[in-house]
Design an enzyme around this catalytic site. Structure first.
Site, mmCIF file in Angstrom:
data_model
loop_
_atom_site.group_PDB
_atom_site.id
_atom_site.type_symbol
_atom_site.label_atom_id
_atom_site.label_comp_id
_atom_site.label_asym_id
_atom_site.label_seq_id
_atom_site.Cartn_x
_atom_site.Cartn_y
_atom_site.Cartn_z
ATOM 1 N N SER A 76 -7.990 4.930 12.217
ATOM 2 C CA SER A 76 -7.420 4.057 11.184
ATOM 3 C C SER A 76 -8.288 3.990 9.939
ATOM 4 C CB SER A 76 -7.234 2.644 11.751
ATOM 5 O OG SER A 76 -8.484 2.012 11.971
ATOM 6 N N THR A 193 -1.341 0.283 12.279
ATOM 7 C CA THR A 193 -2.255 -0.006 11.178
ATOM 8 C C THR A 193 -3.616 -0.260 11.802
ATOM 9 O OG1 THR A 193 -1.643 -2.326 11.300
ATOM 10 C CG2 THR A 193 -0.611 -1.038 9.565
ATOM 11 N N THR A 213 -9.869 1.865 4.790
ATOM 12 C CA THR A 213 -8.784 2.222 5.714
ATOM 13 C C THR A 213 -8.183 3.582 5.386
ATOM 14 O OG1 THR A 213 -6.703 1.379 6.654
ATOM 15 C CG2 THR A 213 -6.918 1.257 4.279
ATOM 16 N N ARG A 223 1.389 5.891 -1.068
ATOM 17 C CA ARG A 223 1.414 4.463 -0.713
ATOM 18 C C ARG A 223 -0.019 3.923 -0.642
ATOM 19 N NH1 ARG A 223 -0.986 1.305 3.719
ATOM 20 N NH2 ARG A 223 0.373 -0.455 4.133
ATOM 21 N N VAL A 224 -0.289 2.801 -1.304
ATOM 22 C CA VAL A 224 -1.542 2.108 -1.041
ATOM 23 C C VAL A 224 -1.201 0.758 -0.439
ATOM 24 C CG1 VAL A 224 -2.930 3.265 -2.811
ATOM 25 C CG2 VAL A 224 -1.731 1.157 -3.374
ATOM 26 N N GLY A 225 -2.049 0.319 0.469
ATOM 27 C CA GLY A 225 -1.844 -0.975 1.119
ATOM 28 C C GLY A 225 -2.669 -2.044 0.441
ATOM 29 N N ASP A 226 -3.025 -3.036 1.216
ATOM 30 C CA ASP A 226 -3.801 -4.165 0.687
ATOM 31 C C ASP A 226 -5.287 -3.826 0.544
ATOM 32 O OD1 ASP A 226 -3.851 -3.938 3.534
ATOM 33 O OD2 ASP A 226 -4.633 -5.976 3.694
ATOM 34 N N THR A 246 -6.762 -7.402 7.750
ATOM 35 C CA THR A 246 -6.346 -6.133 8.331
ATOM 36 C C THR A 246 -4.948 -6.348 8.913
ATOM 37 O OG1 THR A 246 -7.307 -6.603 10.516
ATOM 38 C CG2 THR A 246 -8.719 -5.455 8.925
ATOM 39 N N GLY A 247 -4.285 -5.238 9.223
ATOM 40 C CA GLY A 247 -2.924 -5.357 9.729
ATOM 41 C C GLY A 247 -1.942 -4.847 8.688
ATOM 42 N N GLY A 249 -0.420 -4.155 5.627
ATOM 43 C CA GLY A 249 -0.883 -4.370 4.264
ATOM 44 C C GLY A 249 0.174 -4.941 3.346
HETATM 45 N N1 GLY Z 1 -4.141 -3.148 6.063
HETATM 46 C C1 GLY Z 1 -4.192 -1.766 5.901
HETATM 47 C C2 GLY Z 1 -2.976 -1.163 5.356
HETATM 48 O O1 GLY Z 1 -1.894 -1.675 5.539
HETATM 49 O O2 GLY Z 1 -3.075 -0.136 4.717
#
Ligand code: GLY
Length: 345
Positions: A76, A193, A213, A223-226, A246-247, A249
Site C-alpha cells: 500500500s 487501501t 501511499t 487519481r490522487v487521494g487524501d 488512512t483508509g 481517501g
Molecule cells: N488514504 C489513501 C488513499 O485513499 O489514497
C-alpha cells in the site's frame, strides 16, 4: 502553561483570533511521541529514536515512513505498492513542519520509491506546496532521486488477476450508479487501501507529520487521494498538534479530515475525541447509497490519528482496528476507538 490557560489559548487560536499569549512555554515532555497507522510500529520507534537524537519531528516522521516505503511486502506504500488500472505504480505523499508552518507534497509520482523524501524537498527547495505527475518526477530526478521499477512480481500478479476481471470491477461509475440504483456497489467493487500516516511531537512540543501511499489499488491513472493533500490525509499546527488519516481517501478529502482533527483539538477535544468527531463527520457526509451497506453505514474504512503538543495521542475509525504508537513506554499497537464494533476487510 496550566491546562486552563492552554485551553484558552487554543480556543482563541481556533477561533482565528490570533491572540498569542505573551509567553508560551510548553512543558517539556518525558519523551517524544509518534503515532501511526497499524503498519507503522517500526516507523514510530525510529521516529522517536530520531527525535531523541535531536531531529526535527517532520524529518523523524519521514525517516520512520521510509522503512515502510522501502518494504516490498507492504503493498500500500512505496516499493511494491499496488498499481493503477494500467499497471503503473503512482505514489502520493505530503509532509508538514510545525515550527515553520510549511508543507510539501507530491501526487501521482511514478518511479521514485520514497515520495515523502521528495515532498520534503518540495517543502525546502521550492515556493510551492504540491507537485504532481511528470513535473514531480522531473523535480525528483533533478534532486538526485533514482528512478526504478516499483512494481514487484507479487503486486504485478495481483494486478494481472484484477485485470482479468476488470470488466466488472473498475473504478468507473455511471451517474445512475451514483444514484438510487447504486446501492451495494461499494461492497462489490471496493479495492484495498493502505497508506501510512505518522504524526510526531518532540520533547519540546514541536510537531511534524507525514503521510505516504500508493493510493487506492487499481485506481484510474492520475487519481490522487487524501495523502498528498494538506488538510486531508495530513495536517499539523505547531500551536496544537497533528492530524492525519488512512483508509478511503475520497471520504477524507470530502471531510477535510486531517485539518478537522487538529481544529477539534484546538477547541479542547482530546485526540481520541477529535478523531471520533472526524469519523462522525464522514458518516454525516456520506450520502450516496452505493457507498452504504445494508445497515446504512459507510461500507468502507477510514481512520484518523492525532497527537497534541502535550504528547496526548489517539485514533478512531469507522470500524475496529489498531494503530501504532511510541512514547516513553516504547513502540506498540493499541486498539483504536471505533464507531462500529465489527471489523471491515
Ligand atoms: N488514504 C489513501 C488513499 O485513499 O489514497
Amino acid at each position: 502553561m496550566s491546562d486552563f490557560s492552554r485551553r484558552r489559548f487554543l480556543q482563541s487560536a481556533a477561533a482565528g483570533a490570533f491572540v498569542a499569549p505573551a509567553f508560551v512555554a510548553p512543558r517539556r515532555l518525558r519523551s517524544p511521541v509518534a503515532i501511526a497507522s497499524e503498519n507503522g510500529v517500526k516507523a514510530v520507534e525510529l521516529a522517536v529514536q530520531r527525535m531523541n537524537e535531536g531531529w526535527r519531528p517532520v524529518d523523524a516522521a519521514v525517516a520512520g515512513v521510509e522503512l515502510v516505503e522501502n518494504d516490498p511486502e507492504d503493498d500500500s506504500v512505496g516499493l511494491g505498492g499496488l498499481p493503477n488500472e494500467e499497471g503503473v505504480v503512482e505514489l502520493d505523499a505530503c509532509v508538514m513542519d510545525g515550527p515553520s508552518g510549511l508543507g510539501g507534497a507530491v501526487g501521482a509520482l511514478q518511479s521514485i520509491k520514497n515520495p515523502a523524501q521528495v515532498a520534503l524537498k518540495v517543502m525546502r527547495h521550492t515556493d510551492h506546496v504540491l507537485l504532481v505527475g511528470e513535473g514531480a518526477l522531473r523535480f525528483a530526478l533533478a534532486h538526485g532521486f533514482v528512478a526504478e521499477n516499483l512494481l514487484t512480481e507479487k503486486s504485478r500478479q495481483k494486478w494481472i488477476e484484477w485485470r482479468e476481471k476488470r470488466s466488472s470491477i473498475d473504478k468507473w461509475v455511471s451517474p445512475e450508479e451514483n444514484g438510487e440504483h447504486g446501492k451495494e456497489w461499494f461492497k462489490k467493487y471496493a479495492h484495498k487501501t493502505g497508506t501510512i500516516h505518522l504524526g510526531a511531537v518532540a520533547a519540546n512540543g514541536d510537531v511534524g507529520s507525514c503521510t505516504t501511499t500508493s493510493g487506492l489499488a487499481f485506481k484510474i491513472p492520475g487519481r490522487v487521494g487524501d495523502s498528498p493533500l494538506l488538510g486531508c490525509g495530513n495536517y499539523c499546527d505547531n500551536d496544537v498538534g497533528t492530524g492525519g488519516s488512512t483508509g478511503r481517501g475520497e471520504a477524507c478529502i470530502l471531510s477535510n479530515g486531517g485539518a478537522f482533527v487538529v481544529h477539534q483539538m484546538a477547541l479542547g477535544k482530546s485526540p481520541t475525541d477529535a478523531c471520533m468527531e472526524a469519523v462522525k463527520r464522514v458518516v454525516r457526509l456520506t450520502k450516496v447509497k452505493r457507498l452504504l451497506d445494508d445497515q446504512g453505514r459507510p461500507a468502507f474504512q477510514v481512520k484518523f490519528y492525532g497527537i497534541d503538543k502535550s504528547g496526548q495521542f489517539g485514533s478512531a475509525g469507522l470500524y475496529a482496528d489498531q494503530f501504532a504508537v511510541c512514547d516513553e513506554k516504547g513502540a506498540r499497537l493499541q486498539d483504536l476507538a471505533s464507531l462500529y464494533d465489527d471489523k471491515i476487510r
